[in-house]
Design a protein around this motif. Structure first.
Motif, PDB file in Angstrom:
ATOM      1  N   HIS A  53      75.691 166.854  74.509  1.00 53.81           N
ATOM      2  CA  HIS A  53      74.714 167.156  75.529  1.00 53.81           C
ATOM      3  C   HIS A  53      75.231 167.806  76.695  1.00 53.81           C
ATOM      4  O   HIS A  53      74.823 168.799  77.046  1.00 53.81           O
ATOM      5  CB  HIS A  53      74.492 165.743  75.956  1.00 53.81           C
ATOM      6  CG  HIS A  53      73.409 165.710  77.310  1.00 53.81           C
ATOM      7  ND1 HIS A  53      72.122 166.391  77.003  1.00 53.81           N
ATOM      8  CD2 HIS A  53      73.704 165.205  78.438  1.00 53.81           C
ATOM      9  CE1 HIS A  53      71.555 166.325  78.249  1.00 53.81           C
ATOM     10  NE2 HIS A  53      72.345 165.607  79.109  1.00 53.81           N
ATOM     11  N   ASN A  95      68.813 163.133  80.619  1.00 59.10           N
ATOM     12  CA  ASN A  95      69.207 163.429  79.229  1.00 59.10           C
ATOM     13  C   ASN A  95      68.392 163.372  78.148  1.00 59.10           C
ATOM     14  O   ASN A  95      67.932 162.146  77.675  1.00 59.10           O
ATOM     15  CB  ASN A  95      70.304 162.053  79.151  1.00 59.10           C
ATOM     16  CG  ASN A  95      71.357 162.430  78.022  1.00 59.10           C
ATOM     17  OD1 ASN A  95      71.068 163.031  77.048  1.00 59.10           O
ATOM     18  ND2 ASN A  95      72.563 161.963  78.045  1.00 59.10           N
ATOM     19  N   ASP A  96      68.046 164.524  77.523  1.00 58.94           N
ATOM     20  CA  ASP A  96      67.192 164.332  76.601  1.00 58.94           C
ATOM     21  C   ASP A  96      67.631 164.012  75.219  1.00 58.94           C
ATOM     22  O   ASP A  96      66.789 164.040  74.314  1.00 58.94           O
ATOM     23  CB  ASP A  96      66.518 165.772  76.444  1.00 58.94           C
ATOM     24  CG  ASP A  96      67.359 166.884  76.225  1.00 58.94           C
ATOM     25  OD1 ASP A  96      68.608 166.431  75.985  1.00 58.94           O
ATOM     26  OD2 ASP A  96      67.065 168.145  75.993  1.00 58.94           O
ATOM     27  N   ARG A 145      68.545 160.903  74.939  1.00 60.84           N
ATOM     28  CA  ARG A 145      68.347 159.521  75.358  1.00 60.84           C
ATOM     29  C   ARG A 145      66.796 159.023  75.507  1.00 60.84           C
ATOM     30  O   ARG A 145      66.419 158.977  76.648  1.00 60.84           O
ATOM     31  CB  ARG A 145      69.255 158.906  76.234  1.00 60.84           C
ATOM     32  CG  ARG A 145      70.850 159.096  76.116  1.00 60.84           C
ATOM     33  CD  ARG A 145      71.726 158.387  77.411  1.00 60.84           C
ATOM     34  NE  ARG A 145      71.062 156.783  77.353  1.00 60.84           N
ATOM     35  CZ  ARG A 145      71.267 156.242  78.587  1.00 60.84           C
ATOM     36  NH1 ARG A 145      72.067 156.828  79.387  1.00 60.84           N
ATOM     37  NH2 ARG A 145      71.067 154.997  78.483  1.00 60.84           N
ATOM     38  N   TYR A 167      64.626 159.209  78.844  1.00 64.38           N
ATOM     39  CA  TYR A 167      64.382 160.674  79.231  1.00 64.38           C
ATOM     40  C   TYR A 167      62.839 160.705  79.755  1.00 64.38           C
ATOM     41  O   TYR A 167      62.049 160.091  79.216  1.00 64.38           O
ATOM     42  CB  TYR A 167      64.653 161.661  77.939  1.00 64.38           C
ATOM     43  CG  TYR A 167      64.136 163.066  78.153  1.00 64.38           C
ATOM     44  CD1 TYR A 167      64.810 163.537  79.036  1.00 64.38           C
ATOM     45  CD2 TYR A 167      63.023 163.255  77.485  1.00 64.38           C
ATOM     46  CE1 TYR A 167      64.239 165.043  79.238  1.00 64.38           C
ATOM     47  CE2 TYR A 167      62.849 164.673  77.549  1.00 64.38           C
ATOM     48  CZ  TYR A 167      63.356 165.494  78.456  1.00 64.38           C
ATOM     49  OH  TYR A 167      63.053 166.907  78.785  1.00 64.38           O
ATOM     50  N   GLN A 168      62.751 161.436  80.673  1.00 63.09           N
ATOM     51  CA  GLN A 168      61.468 161.704  81.465  1.00 63.09           C
ATOM     52  C   GLN A 168      61.284 162.961  81.590  1.00 63.09           C
ATOM     53  O   GLN A 168      61.757 163.807  82.468  1.00 63.09           O
ATOM     54  CB  GLN A 168      61.430 160.933  82.801  1.00 63.09           C
ATOM     55  CG  GLN A 168      60.092 160.318  83.194  1.00 63.09           C
ATOM     56  CD  GLN A 168      59.140 161.143  83.532  1.00 63.09           C
ATOM     57  OE1 GLN A 168      58.953 162.315  83.421  1.00 63.09           O
ATOM     58  NE2 GLN A 168      57.879 160.418  83.806  1.00 63.09           N
ATOM     59  N   SER A 169      60.564 163.793  80.643  1.00 62.30           N
ATOM     60  CA  SER A 169      60.571 165.306  80.604  1.00 62.30           C
ATOM     61  C   SER A 169      60.019 165.941  81.868  1.00 62.30           C
ATOM     62  O   SER A 169      60.396 166.937  82.215  1.00 62.30           O
ATOM     63  CB  SER A 169      59.462 165.579  79.527  1.00 62.30           C
ATOM     64  OG  SER A 169      58.175 165.184  79.536  1.00 62.30           O
ATOM     65  N   ALA A 218      62.375 165.719  84.543  1.00 66.17           N
ATOM     66  CA  ALA A 218      63.728 166.635  84.136  1.00 66.17           C
ATOM     67  C   ALA A 218      63.333 168.126  84.464  1.00 66.17           C
ATOM     68  O   ALA A 218      64.096 168.809  84.841  1.00 66.17           O
ATOM     69  CB  ALA A 218      64.057 166.360  82.786  1.00 66.17           C
TER      70      ALA A 218
END
Length: 225
Positions: free
Chosen positions: A44, A196-197, A199, A203-205, A208
């Motif tokens: 990552h 952290n994509d 997890r 993850y909250q797109s 992020a």
């Protein structure tokens, strides 16, 4: 994009940094020092370095664990707690020096996530030659240390974070007002490590993507002058 290893000699022994280079490095290129999460230099972090390189930055991720990578939260917690703040800051300082020497960059910024956010904010307080800082949900230094901050900084936080809580973020905001610090805080309706994509549980797109654009704007404004 090209990747390579940068060797670092530090007071605590040898380590290295993962480096991602843009396709074409301009003469006055800028660099971003990327500080790892508590897991270590994993895929990552290497992916994040590549993202910065794709935006035209030389990205250098110094290995604060000297080659070790945690395989569980328990191991990550132990490794983080065993890392002395002075050792981590020494590694970061050497990484900045070697980045300037090896790649001839004119400006250097710093970012970090989780544990890396803690080190990124602390380094920004200590190292006046940094051009900008973007710590993600890292711990807050004591007020006396924060008062020394002169580096343009955006602090990314999460309202549902049980570690870097809204109360801790308020301490940073209060210090920023008291000492007129160059700090902007942005808090999202998300949990710790929302960037952290790898997890999916945190993850909250949307958050992020918004945070990414804000950080790029900060670095472009302050490093690419």
């Amino acid at each position: 994009m090209k990747t390579e290893k940068l060797d670092l000699e530090t007071g605590g022994g040898k380590t290295s940094a993962f480096v991602a280079l843009p396709g074409e490095t301009e003469k006055d290129a800028a660099a971003v020092i990327l500080i790892q999460e508590w897991w270590g230099i994993n895929d990552h972090i290497r992916d994040l370095a590549g993202r910065y390189a794709s935006e035209g930055f030389v990205c250098v991720a110094p290995d604060l664990y000297r080659g070790k990578v945690a395989s569980s939260p328990q191991e990550a917690s132990r490794m983080m707690n065993e890392l002395a703040i002075e050792d981590g800051l020494d590694i970061i300082g050497r990484a900045i020096e070697e980045t300037r020497r090896a790649y001839g960059v004119s400006s250097v910024g710093i970012t970090g996530y989780c544990m890396g956010g803690t080190f990124a904010l602390r380094a920004a307080c200590d190292i006046k030659t940094l051009g900008a800082a973007a710590p993600f949900y890292g711990d807050i230094p004591e007020e006396e240390k924060l008062a020394q901050l002169t580096v343009p900084t955006i602090f990314i936080a999460a309202k549902l974070d049980n570690w870097i809580t809204p109360a801790k973020v308020k301490e940073l905001e209060d210090a920023a007002r008291k000492y007129n610090l160059p700090v902007e805080t942005v808090s999202y309706d998300a949990d710790h490590a929302f960037f952290n994509d790898t997890r999916p549980e945190v993850y909250q797109s949307v958050a992020a993507q918004d945070a990414w654009q804000r950080v790029l704007k900060l670095f472009r404004a302050n490093l690419l002058k």
